[in-house]
Design an enzyme around this catalytic site. Structure first.
Site, PDB file in Angstrom:
ATOM      1  NE  ARG A   1      -0.593   4.932   8.762  1.00  0.00           N
ATOM      2  CZ  ARG A   1      -1.872   4.803   9.108  1.00  0.00           C
ATOM      3  NH1 ARG A   1      -2.243   5.033  10.349  1.00  0.00           N
ATOM      4  NH2 ARG A   1      -2.771   4.443   8.202  1.00  0.00           N
TER       5      ARG A   1
ATOM      6  CB  CYS B   1      -5.814  -0.592   4.432  1.00  0.00           C
ATOM      7  SG  CYS B   1      -5.441   0.018   2.771  1.00  0.00           S
TER       8      CYS B   1
ATOM      9  CG  HIS C   1      -1.755  -1.189   5.866  1.00  0.00           C
ATOM     10  ND1 HIS C   1      -2.265  -0.186   6.651  1.00  0.00           N
ATOM     11  CD2 HIS C   1      -1.911  -0.774   4.587  1.00  0.00           C
ATOM     12  CE1 HIS C   1      -2.686   0.800   5.871  1.00  0.00           C
ATOM     13  NE2 HIS C   1      -2.500   0.464   4.612  1.00  0.00           N
TER      14      HIS C   1
ATOM     15  CB  CYS D   1      -0.909   0.004   1.235  1.00  0.00           C
ATOM     16  SG  CYS D   1      -2.086   1.395   1.244  1.00  0.00           S
TER      17      CYS D   1
ATOM     18  CG  ASP E   1      -0.737   3.965   5.319  1.00  0.00           C
ATOM     19  OD1 ASP E   1       0.178   4.437   6.029  1.00  0.00           O
ATOM     20  OD2 ASP E   1      -1.933   3.976   5.667  1.00  0.00           O
TER      21      ASP E   1
HETATM   22 CO    CO Z   1      -3.501   1.147   2.965  1.00  0.00          CO
END
Ligand code: CO
Length: 211
Positions: free
Chosen positions: A47, A102, A99, A43, A45
């Site tokens: 993090r 998400c 994750h 992803c 993302d």
């Molecule tokens: Co995500």
């Protein structure tokens, strides 16, 4: 210039200096080429940084990231990365890593229109529809969210296996395994979902290509 912007440029200089202190040939050696054994599809993302999570150094993991770690079979970006990884770099493993928490998957559970991204999120909604009986039966919303994240990863693993790129590599006897993981934002640990494909016999019959 903003403090953050200036800081990241400075960080880069510090990183180069520190790296060269340990190994003066580090960048010279890396510049010669790459033979990563792994393609990571994760992803976007901020993090969930691929290298850090698995302790991989530069040169060890080829990375593709998009919102909610999707494998959309008409996505030229994903297909190009996959083709290069499988046919040129000859990676031995592909990991789809989702994750918990998400935002893309969360959005797919709801009905709010966010904008053009609705059309991307729709692919995730298709996964929900495939598993709606099971997912709708989970009363606790957070639990349903977690299971949806896991099911989405599993579907993307199968979607990778369905591509002509992966099936052609298997047909040619290339060693290539596809795995599904979920990363825990609040623990740092990954969970191996134990969905591992290494042959097109693992796919539903209708998707198995004959060459
Ligand atoms: Co995500």
């Amino acid at each position: 210039m903003s403090d953050f912007y200036k800081k990241i440029l400075d960080n880069n200089k510090v990183w180069v200096e520190k790296t060269l202190e340990t190994d003066p040939n580090y960048f010279k050696d890396l510049a010669k080429g790459q033979t990563p054994p792994l393609l990571w599809i994760g992803c976007s993302d901020s993090r969930v940084p691929a290298n850090e999570i698995i302790g991989a150094k530069p040169g060890e993991v080829f990375v593709h990231r998009n919102i909610a770690n999707m494998v959309v079979h008409s996505d030229m970006n994903m297909l190009s990365v996959l083709d290069y990884a499988v046919n040129v770099l000859k990676v031995k493993h592909v990991i789809v890593c989702g994750h918990y928490g998400c935002g893309g998957v969360k959005a797919a559970m709801g009905n709010d229109s966010i904008g053009i991204i609705d059309n991307w999120i729709r692919h995730i909604k298709d996964v929900y529809r495939l598993h709606n009986t099971y997912l709708d039966s989970i009363v606790d919303e957070n639990e349903r969210f977690n299971k949806f994240v896991e099911l989405n990863v599993k579907e993307q693993v199968f979607d990778l296996g369905k591509t002509s790129i992966v099936q052609s590599a298997w047909k040619n006897g290339q060693e290539l395994s596809i795995h599904g993981w979920v990363y825990g934002l609040n623990s740092g640990f990954v969970t191996d979902l134990d969905v591992n494909l290494s042959s097109n016999n693992d796919l539903d019959q209708v998707y198995q290509l004959k060459f």
